[in-house]
Design a protein around this motif. Structure first.
Motif, PDB file in Angstrom:
ATOM      1  N   GLY A  48     -28.379  -1.778  11.461  1.00 38.99           N
ATOM      2  CA  GLY A  48     -27.528  -4.064  11.962  1.00 38.99           C
ATOM      3  C   GLY A  48     -27.957  -3.960  13.505  1.00 38.99           C
ATOM      4  N   ARG A  49     -27.822  -2.036  14.856  1.00 41.78           N
ATOM      5  CA  ARG A  49     -27.967  -3.092  15.784  1.00 41.78           C
ATOM      6  C   ARG A  49     -29.457  -3.687  15.971  1.00 41.78           C
ATOM      7  NH1 ARG A  49     -26.576   2.271  15.978  1.00 41.78           N
ATOM      8  NH2 ARG A  49     -28.474   3.327  16.957  1.00 41.78           N
ATOM      9  N   PHE A  50     -30.370  -2.536  14.955  1.00 40.57           N
ATOM     10  CA  PHE A  50     -32.041  -2.964  15.518  1.00 40.57           C
ATOM     11  C   PHE A  50     -32.163  -5.086  15.132  1.00 40.57           C
ATOM     12  CE2 PHE A  50     -35.832  -4.148  13.649  1.00 40.57           C
ATOM     13  CZ  PHE A  50     -36.692  -3.561  14.477  1.00 40.57           C
ATOM     14  N   ALA A  51     -31.332  -5.674  14.010  1.00 43.30           N
ATOM     15  CA  ALA A  51     -31.263  -6.652  13.447  1.00 43.30           C
ATOM     16  C   ALA A  51     -30.463  -7.762  14.697  1.00 43.30           C
ATOM     17  CB  ALA A  51     -30.644  -6.965  12.719  1.00 43.30           C
ATOM     18  N   CYS A  52     -29.174  -7.487  15.369  1.00 48.37           N
ATOM     19  CA  CYS A  52     -28.861  -7.576  17.120  1.00 48.37           C
ATOM     20  C   CYS A  52     -29.521  -7.147  17.492  1.00 48.37           C
ATOM     21  CB  CYS A  52     -27.476  -7.073  16.762  1.00 48.37           C
ATOM     22  SG  CYS A  52     -26.393  -7.525  15.671  1.00 48.37           S
ATOM     23  N   TYR A  53     -29.810  -6.544  18.449  1.00 52.11           N
ATOM     24  CA  TYR A  53     -30.644  -6.603  19.374  1.00 52.11           C
ATOM     25  C   TYR A  53     -31.964  -8.105  19.010  1.00 52.11           C
ATOM     26  CZ  TYR A  53     -29.183  -1.836  20.960  1.00 52.11           C
ATOM     27  OH  TYR A  53     -28.293  -1.220  21.364  1.00 52.11           O
ATOM     28  N   GLN A  57     -32.187 -10.823  17.267  1.00 55.60           N
ATOM     29  CA  GLN A  57     -31.412 -11.825  17.452  1.00 55.60           C
ATOM     30  C   GLN A  57     -31.340 -11.833  19.000  1.00 55.60           C
ATOM     31  OE1 GLN A  57     -27.810 -12.260  15.318  1.00 55.60           O
ATOM     32  NE2 GLN A  57     -28.517 -14.086  14.595  1.00 55.60           N
ATOM     33  N   ALA A  58     -31.264 -11.482  19.877  1.00 59.90           N
ATOM     34  CA  ALA A  58     -30.547 -11.204  21.034  1.00 59.90           C
ATOM     35  C   ALA A  58     -31.832 -11.570  22.029  1.00 59.90           C
ATOM     36  CB  ALA A  58     -29.525 -10.101  21.381  1.00 59.90           C
ATOM     37  N   GLU A  60     -34.288 -11.445  31.137  1.00 58.48           N
ATOM     38  CA  GLU A  60     -34.878 -10.651  30.138  1.00 58.48           C
ATOM     39  C   GLU A  60     -34.701  -9.489  30.546  1.00 58.48           C
ATOM     40  OE1 GLU A  60     -39.109 -11.408  27.455  1.00 58.48           O
ATOM     41  OE2 GLU A  60     -38.911 -12.053  29.251  1.00 58.48           O
ATOM     42  N   ALA A  61     -35.342  -8.605  31.284  1.00 57.33           N
ATOM     43  CA  ALA A  61     -35.416  -7.444  32.313  1.00 57.33           C
ATOM     44  C   ALA A  61     -34.551  -6.507  31.551  1.00 57.33           C
ATOM     45  CB  ALA A  61     -36.055  -7.688  32.812  1.00 57.33           C
ATOM     46  N   ASP A  62     -32.763  -6.958  32.509  1.00 54.40           N
ATOM     47  CA  ASP A  62     -31.793  -6.603  32.436  1.00 54.40           C
ATOM     48  C   ASP A  62     -31.087  -6.911  30.724  1.00 54.40           C
ATOM     49  OD1 ASP A  62     -30.941  -6.342  34.477  1.00 54.40           O
ATOM     50  OD2 ASP A  62     -30.135  -8.550  34.807  1.00 54.40           O
ATOM     51  N   LEU A  63     -31.872  -7.449  29.702  1.00 53.14           N
ATOM     52  CA  LEU A  63     -31.204  -7.629  27.877  1.00 53.14           C
ATOM     53  C   LEU A  63     -32.462  -5.988  27.432  1.00 53.14           C
ATOM     54  CD1 LEU A  63     -29.512  -7.790  25.278  1.00 53.14           C
ATOM     55  CD2 LEU A  63     -31.958  -9.539  25.271  1.00 53.14           C
ATOM     56  N   VAL A  67     -37.766  -3.251  21.103  1.00 56.71           N
ATOM     57  CA  VAL A  67     -38.148  -4.473  22.335  1.00 56.71           C
ATOM     58  C   VAL A  67     -40.034  -3.797  22.079  1.00 56.71           C
ATOM     59  CG1 VAL A  67     -39.525  -3.372  24.324  1.00 56.71           C
ATOM     60  CG2 VAL A  67     -37.196  -2.839  23.764  1.00 56.71           C
ATOM     61  N   CYS A  68     -40.490  -3.487  21.428  1.00 53.78           N
ATOM     62  CA  CYS A  68     -41.686  -3.368  20.807  1.00 53.78           C
ATOM     63  C   CYS A  68     -42.439  -5.191  19.797  1.00 53.78           C
ATOM     64  CB  CYS A  68     -42.825  -2.615  20.079  1.00 53.78           C
ATOM     65  SG  CYS A  68     -43.924  -2.579  19.637  1.00 53.78           S
ATOM     66  N   ARG A  69     -41.305  -5.099  18.914  1.00 53.74           N
ATOM     67  CA  ARG A  69     -41.694  -6.794  18.216  1.00 53.74           C
ATOM     68  C   ARG A  69     -41.084  -7.871  19.033  1.00 53.74           C
ATOM     69  NH1 ARG A  69     -38.636  -6.982  13.066  1.00 53.74           N
ATOM     70  NH2 ARG A  69     -40.005  -5.097  11.759  1.00 53.74           N
ATOM     71  N   HIS A  70     -40.040  -7.540  20.198  1.00 58.08           N
ATOM     72  CA  HIS A  70     -39.819  -8.754  21.497  1.00 58.08           C
ATOM     73  C   HIS A  70     -41.189  -8.651  22.391  1.00 58.08           C
ATOM     74  CE1 HIS A  70     -38.258 -11.080  24.055  1.00 58.08           C
ATOM     75  NE2 HIS A  70     -38.200 -10.500  25.607  1.00 58.08           N
TER      76      HIS A  70
END
Length: 159
Positions: A14-19, A21-22, A31-34, A51-54
């Motif tokens: 769930g956290r992974f999916a939320c991350y 999405q965010a 972006e850097a703060d997130l 973070v790697c996907r992002h």
């Protein structure tokens, strides 16, 4: 998706999916703060993966544009202590170097990760016949060598 204990999804999923999405929706200024906040998650593997996907998405979007350098510098500061993410960003920077026709060495390509070599042979950004030829000859895996050897032929064919 069902978890090990009935119908509940594990918390990290769930956290992974939320991350994800965010990170997809984050404003450039935030972006850097997130990214830093995601990397503080207790599950380091999951956080690194999100973070790697992002990183992969953003790097591909910015790769040949002028904003890449500033963005890469800010990301380097955020995850300087994360070896995998630092390597991935370094390899995106190498892809940028090749895509822009700037100088690179054979060792840069041959010592790069399997991910880099696969990406270099399949991405629309790497149009360097020299890089593809080198990977066709000296790529780490048969998959990379085959993909690199087919690339120049595809580029010569009419659309």
């Amino acid at each position: 998706m069902t978890g090990l204990h009935g119908d509940e999804e594990p918390a990290e999923h769930g956290r992974f999916a939320c991350y994800l999405q965010a990170l997809e929706a984050v404003a450039e200024a935030d972006e850097a703060d997130l990214v830093a906040a995601v990397l503080r998650d207790q599950d380091m593997t999951m956080a690194d993966s999100a973070v790697c996907r992002h990183l992969d998405r953003r790097a591909a979007d910015l790769l040949t544009g002028p904003a890449f350098t500033t963005w890469a510098r800010s990301m380097t500061e955020v995850f300087a202590d994360r070896d995998f993410l630092t390597l991935r960003l370094r390899e995106w920077t190498l892809l940028r170097t090749i895509a822009l026709g700037k100088p690179w060495t054979a060792e840069d390509l041959t010592s790069a990760s399997d991910w880099f070599q696969r990406t270099a042979t399949t991405t629309r950004f790497v149009v360097s016949p020299e890089a593809l030829s080198l990977l066709a000859e000296r790529g780490r895996t048969r998959r990379v060598r085959n993909a690199a050897s087919r690339q120049p032929q595809r580029r010569d064919q009419p659309n």
